[in-house]
Design an enzyme around this catalytic site. Structure first.
Site: not given
Length: 120
Positions: A7, A63, A74, A77, A89, A107, A115
């Site tokens: 993540r 890419r 894609c 959110e 994200r 992050y 997070r």
């Protein structure tokens, strides 16, 4: 080798194409570096962005980094009241010998606040 999910997130300062691409390249590059991955290790990557980012698809940056043969997607959110703005994200599925506990999630910039418990 195991399949693991990595993540990550990055917050951009402004919704401008160059900023979105630069931040996404930074995020993907850090995921690769911190997890000692090669591009061949990637199975797929899902990118999401908040509704206030409309200038470019984050997958374009991936890419540009050589992920032309990696399935990329894609998505938008969820729009939750009070959520952090201008965030990209990712969730990358990779083949790795690392255990789940050894996977390093990334992050960056303001997204560290999302997070703090697992941010690198």
């Amino acid at each position: 080798m195991a399949v693991r999910a990595v993540r990550g997130a990055v917050q951009v300062d402004v919704d401008e194409r160059d900023e979105v691409l630069a931040a996404t390249r930074e995020l993907v590059t850090e995921v690769v570096r911190l997890n000692e991955l090669d591009l061949e290790d990637f199975i797929s990557v899902i990118f999401t962005s908040t509704a206030d980012l409309v200038s470019e698809f984050p997958a374009v940056a991936a890419r540009e980094l050589g992920m032309g043969d990696v399935p990329l997607m894609c998505a938008r959110e969820l729009e939750i009241e009070g959520s952090m703005p201008r965030v990209i994200r990712l969730m990358a599925h990779v083949e790795t010998s690392r255990t789940r506990a050894q996977v390093r999630h990334v992050y960056l910039r303001g997204a560290v606040a999302l997070r703090r418990d697992i941010a690198q």
